[in-house]
Design an enzyme around this catalytic site. Structure first.
Site, PDB file in Angstrom:
ATOM      1  NE  ARG A 144      -1.450  -1.649   3.478  1.00  0.00           N
ATOM      2  CZ  ARG A 144      -1.541  -1.611   4.792  1.00  0.00           C
ATOM      3  NH1 ARG A 144      -2.644  -1.234   5.355  1.00  0.00           N
ATOM      4  NH2 ARG A 144      -0.514  -1.957   5.542  1.00  0.00           N
TER       5      ARG A 144
ATOM      6  CG  ASP B 200       2.873   6.068   2.557  1.00  0.00           C
ATOM      7  OD1 ASP B 200       1.855   5.494   2.982  1.00  0.00           O
ATOM      8  OD2 ASP B 200       3.980   6.041   3.133  1.00  0.00           O
TER       9      ASP B 200
ATOM     10  NE  ARG C 232       8.152   8.567   3.178  1.00  0.00           N
ATOM     11  CZ  ARG C 232       6.994   9.217   3.393  1.00  0.00           C
ATOM     12  NH1 ARG C 232       5.840   8.585   3.194  1.00  0.00           N
ATOM     13  NH2 ARG C 232       6.999  10.466   3.785  1.00  0.00           N
TER      14      ARG C 232
END
Lengths: 261, 261
Positions: free
Chosen positions: B52, B54, B200
């Site tokens: 999924r 971002d 990240r």
């Protein structure tokens, strides 16, 4: 007054070319630079540019110059510009040059690169900077054809109507076709000058050769015909990038050795 | 009903992430795919997706699957989708898979790559796909730090609030830091699963190491702290790309040998 030379890069996707014009067409790189300078310094300048790139054409090494009365040290100019420019234009270098320097008329030679995405399904991440051609291209044939373009020729066959050139003799020092990545083809053209749309028409013709529709050996006759109808295909603007403009006596071989391998 | 698996690429710049949600936020990749299928086949589908991603995150090898009653041969599905999809999403492959296949739950491991443009002036042509960091990063330090992340650990330190995971153990098979071009740094992370924002946050931490603000040898203690405050930096979304999702028993070493050099 100082004469300031800038080296800049831009993504041409969102611009209606380099040269300022009637604003109804959309923003231009020149208009954007001139209005940013007016905001910075409250001075109206007129840029001279090395290559008047068309709408959608990119640059990694465009050169411009302008006369200014402003006292800002030249080493501070890139940062000042970049603080106000949109993210798709960046000033890379600024220097003070002799008054007689003109980005267009002082140029000795230029390099343009054209990228062709020859994958069946286009590479998403190349779509803004490479032209997609799903038909497989034979790069060996394309390189053979490119070699015939090298040298000094009358390139009238490869000049679109609308240019302001009256003489069509130009020298191409190198025209190289390379598959640089899996089905990503780079055509590099180095020459002392290029006619209106000339690189895109050359690439369009090389793509016809790559498809097998034109033979490499037909290129000399196509050049000699001086007949625009013999080179009908013009490759899309967004595959083209102005890479370098040279103002010294250095030869392309010294500056871009890797192109001559 | 057939279970169709798609491999797709997208440029996440213009999407509010992969997962469909309240449309007020903007278009999503999932919503776009489902509505294109509805236009093609007049059938409402619900996609399951491997990762999924971002808002702003890209994919070169996202995997999704969906059940369909439509009779269209699977080899025609990519072309059908691509004829209606916007140019920043491309279906690369389609195949019919076993009913029990689920793009998310059947995944064995994934690879994410993160690009850092470490030039002083950002590279115009990388700006949508690489995060710009003008402070020079020491990639040797970053690689030393990355090595401490490899193996099976509780990665709670590197999980943003808002994820739905209750267990924080994950295995990172490889975390490689390489300068692949002049000041273009690629961080490749291969693991059996990643927590919310984990890649990240890892890259944000490695960038702190690259700046000299964190020492490579501090990483084991940062991992062991299970304290999100010890890894505060989160690298911007647009540098991240989901590269590959693996469903077979092949090891990352077999599939991506070059990462282990």
């Amino acid at each position: 007054m100082r004469n300031i030379r800038l080296k800049l890069a831009y993504d041409g996707t969102n611009y209606h070319g380099f040269q300022r014009q009637d604003e109804a067409h959309g923003p231009t790189v020149q208009g954007t630079l001139e209005s940013v300078w007016a905001r910075l310094i409250e001075e109206k300048i007129t840029l001279a540019m090395a290559g008047r790139t068309d709408a959608g054409v990119h640059a990694s090494g465009q050169i411009v110059n302008f006369m200014t009365a402003a006292r800002i040290p030249e080493e501070k100019i890139p940062k000042a510009f970049n603080s106000l420019l949109p993210r798709d234009i960046r000033i890379l270098e600024a220097e003070c040059v002799a008054d007689e320097f003109n980005a267009r008329w002082s140029a000795k030679w230029k390099r343009y690169d054209y990228l062709i995405d020859n994958k069946r399904v286009p590479d998403i991440f190349k779509r803004l900077y490479a032209s997609h051609m799903p038909i497989p291209l034979n790069t060996d044939f394309m390189q053979q054809a490119a070699a015939f373009l090298e040298g000094r020729h009358n390139f009238k066959t490869f000049a679109a109507a609308g240019g302001d050139s009256k003489r069509f003799e130009r020298t191409i020092y190198r025209c190289q076709v390379r598959e640089e990545d899996n089905r990503l083809i780079r055509v590099s053209c180095v020459g002392d000058g290029f006619l209106y749309h000339m690189v895109r028409i050359i690439v369009g013709t090389l793509m016809e050769v790559g498809k097998g529709r034109t033979l490499p050996g037909e290129i000399p006759e196509i050049i000699a015909s001086h007949d625009r109808k013999r080179a009908r295909m013009i490759a899309p603007a967004h595959g083209l990038t102005l890479v370098h403009v040279n103002y010294t006596d250095e030869s392309p071989f010294e500056v871009f050795k890797e192109l001559f391998k």
